[in-house]
Design a protein around this motif. Structure first.
Motif, short mmCIF file in Angstrom:
data_model
loop_
_atom_site.label_atom_id
_atom_site.label_comp_id
_atom_site.label_asym_id
_atom_site.label_seq_id
_atom_site.Cartn_x
_atom_site.Cartn_y
_atom_site.Cartn_z
N VAL A 225 0.78 -1.05 0.05
CA VAL A 225 0.15 -0.02 0.01
C VAL A 225 0.76 1.12 -0.16
CG1 VAL A 225 -1.53 1.52 1.34
CG2 VAL A 225 -2.16 -1.04 0.96
N GLN A 226 1.84 1.19 1.00
CA GLN A 226 2.73 2.61 1.02
C GLN A 226 3.52 2.63 -0.21
OE1 GLN A 226 5.25 1.63 4.52
NE2 GLN A 226 3.24 1.22 5.65
N ASN A 228 2.49 1.82 -3.28
CA ASN A 228 1.62 1.99 -4.59
C ASN A 228 0.19 3.33 -4.64
OD1 ASN A 228 2.40 -0.16 -6.77
ND2 ASN A 228 2.57 -1.16 -4.59
N TYR A 229 0.17 3.55 -3.19
CA TYR A 229 -1.07 4.50 -2.99
C TYR A 229 -0.34 5.61 -2.09
CZ TYR A 229 -3.96 0.54 -4.45
OH TYR A 229 -4.67 -0.35 -4.96
N MET A 232 -1.08 6.88 1.84
CA MET A 232 -1.70 5.66 2.59
C MET A 232 -0.99 4.67 3.35
SD MET A 232 -5.02 4.42 0.09
CE MET A 232 -5.52 3.39 1.54
N ASP A 235 -4.21 -0.68 4.45
CA ASP A 235 -5.61 -0.63 3.47
C ASP A 235 -6.78 -0.72 4.60
OD1 ASP A 235 -7.76 -1.48 2.06
OD2 ASP A 235 -6.97 -3.31 1.35
N LEU A 240 -9.56 -1.77 -0.28
CA LEU A 240 -8.75 -2.17 -1.59
C LEU A 240 -8.69 -3.58 -1.78
CD1 LEU A 240 -5.63 0.44 -1.04
CD2 LEU A 240 -7.57 0.69 -2.53
N ASN A 298 -3.69 -3.87 -8.74
CA ASN A 298 -3.02 -3.82 -7.33
C ASN A 298 -4.13 -4.18 -6.29
OD1 ASN A 298 -0.65 -2.58 -8.06
ND2 ASN A 298 -1.60 -0.31 -7.56
N GLU A 299 -5.36 -4.23 -6.52
CA GLU A 299 -6.43 -4.63 -5.63
C GLU A 299 -6.39 -6.08 -5.68
OE1 GLU A 299 -7.37 -0.80 -6.72
OE2 GLU A 299 -7.22 -2.42 -8.07
#
Length: 405
Positions: A225-226, A228-229, A232, A235, A240, A298-299
């Motif tokens: 998450v860190q 790619n988002y 954030m 999650d 996600l 990604n999800e």
């Protein structure tokens, strides 16, 4: 007599001690501060959690820690500087918490500090002949003691290694002291950055108790998450991951690590389960998205990482209790708030009963900080508990004492 030691002797004889337990995990969310009233020792230990809070870390501080966290190429000067800085920052956080709770430093008997793990290197992971198990937690205990004026016990994991363990997990000691119950097989499952559990047998035989890491909890999901988002850190509520689908090829690739089939007890960390590990699993499973391979969103990757964390826990519990595993599982740690992960756990262990440590009187988010308060109490007044002399579970007390003056 030195006044510090005079105070130590006095608090040893007290019927109840006020101990602050500190925990800062691999997720780097912040510092957990648990104020505990503890009396007795060993199997007679009684704990009351009086206050608890988590003090969040600033983004700047997280970046500083991440620059040396789980990195073989870490800047040695920064390691040195952060050892002192973390101790000072934790000291300030304790003083602010005490002020908020209407207490003064002289009201507190002991601080029990876990420190901040920056590298964990059991021999099973580093694989270097001639080198022992090793681990490193920074956040100097002397700085905490001097900053707060409170005797501090820290660096618990080194004694565990010196006595033949791997320095983790240490939950076996606190879990046995506080959570054992005759007549009930219990699994104390903590899903932090790494997932670990303690097995507490129904007959209360300490020689059968063990604690083990089983694999990743939140660490790979959080890292992904860190990366790619933007902005954030994790999650939240698996929002996600719920939008994605589990990819079985990637899931099988993630399960290929020899560590996952090793016997208990064992220990691991983000040094193994990280984004590099994910990339290798993607390459091996043909899901990296290169020409001719499967492209995952990604999800989808997050959904699969969540399934991976759940499955390694399920498989570990079944290794202990069989396919019809029916223990009572008490959850703690950040992963218990991930509904997608916990739903898969319950489907995979349909005969088990899932509760949280709240049902045993301890806030699940505070459990690890309370653990170190318990360990500090044992360092001061504990007797001998025989864990059977098994490899990885030495029968010892742990921690180094830092005096404030």
């Amino acid at each position: 007599m030195n006044r510090n030691w005079q105070k130590v002797f006095e608090l040893i004889s007290k019927p109840e001690r006020l101990i602050i337990g500190l925990m800062s995990g691999t997720s780097l969310d912040g510092l957990d501060i648990a104020l505990c009233a503890i009396n007795g020792s060993g199997a007679e230990t009684k704990v009351r959690l009086l206050e608890f809070k988590t003090v969040g870390y600033s983004d700047e501080f997280k970046t500083e820690v991440k620059s040396i966290f789980s990195r073989r190429d870490a800047d040695l000067q920064m390691v040195c500087l952060m050892n002192d800085k973390i101790g000072l920052i934790h000291g300030d956080m304790i003083l602010e918490a005490l002020d908020e709770w209407g207490l003064k430093p002289e009201d507190i008997d002991i601080i029990a500090s876990h420190g901040q793990t920056i590298f964990h290197a059991p021999a099973s992971l580093h694989g270097l002949p001639g080198y022992p198990n090793a681990t490193l937690q920074i956040g100097d205990g002397d700085h905490i003691a001097v900053k707060t004026g409170i005797i501090t016990i820290s660096d618990f994991r080194q004694k565990h290694i010196a006595a033949g363990g791997e320095g983790a997990p240490l939950a076996v000691y606190g879990d046995y002291l506080y959570f054992s119950k005759k007549g009930e097989d219990r699994v104390m499952l903590n899903i932090g950055g790494i997932a670990n559990f303690t097995y507490l047998p129904a007959d209360n035989d300490a020689a059968k108790v063990f604690s083990t890491d089983v694999g990743p909890g939140n660490t790979m999901m959080d890292q992904f998450v860190q990366a790619n988002y933007a902005g954030m850190h994790y999650d939240k509520d698996a929002m996600l991951a719920r939008a994605g689908n589990v990819n079985e090829a990637l899931l099988n690739g993630l399960k290929a690590a020899p560590f996952l089939n090793a016997g208990f007890p064992k220990t691991t960390g983000p040094e193994l389960f990280n984004l590099h590990y994910l990339k290798e699993a993607q390459q091996g499973s043909g899901t990296l998205g290169n020409q001719g391979s499967i492209v995952l969103s990604n999800e989808d990757i997050l959904a699969t990482l969540s399934a991976f964390s759940a499955d390694v826990i399920i498989e570990a519990v079944k290794r202990c209790f069989g396919d019809q595993a029916a223990p009572v599982i008490y959850l703690s740690g950040g992963g218990m708030h991930n509904p997608l992960l916990t739903e898969r756990l319950k489907r995979g262990l349909p005969e088990a009963r899932f509760l949280s440590t709240d049902d045993l009187g301890i806030n699940p988010d505070a459990k690890e900080a309370v653990l170190f308060a318990l360990l500090a109490n044992e360092t001061l007044v504990g007797g001998d508990i025989d864990f059977g002399g098994r490899e990885g579970v030495p029968s010892i007390t742990m921690g180094k004492i830092s005096l404030p003056f």
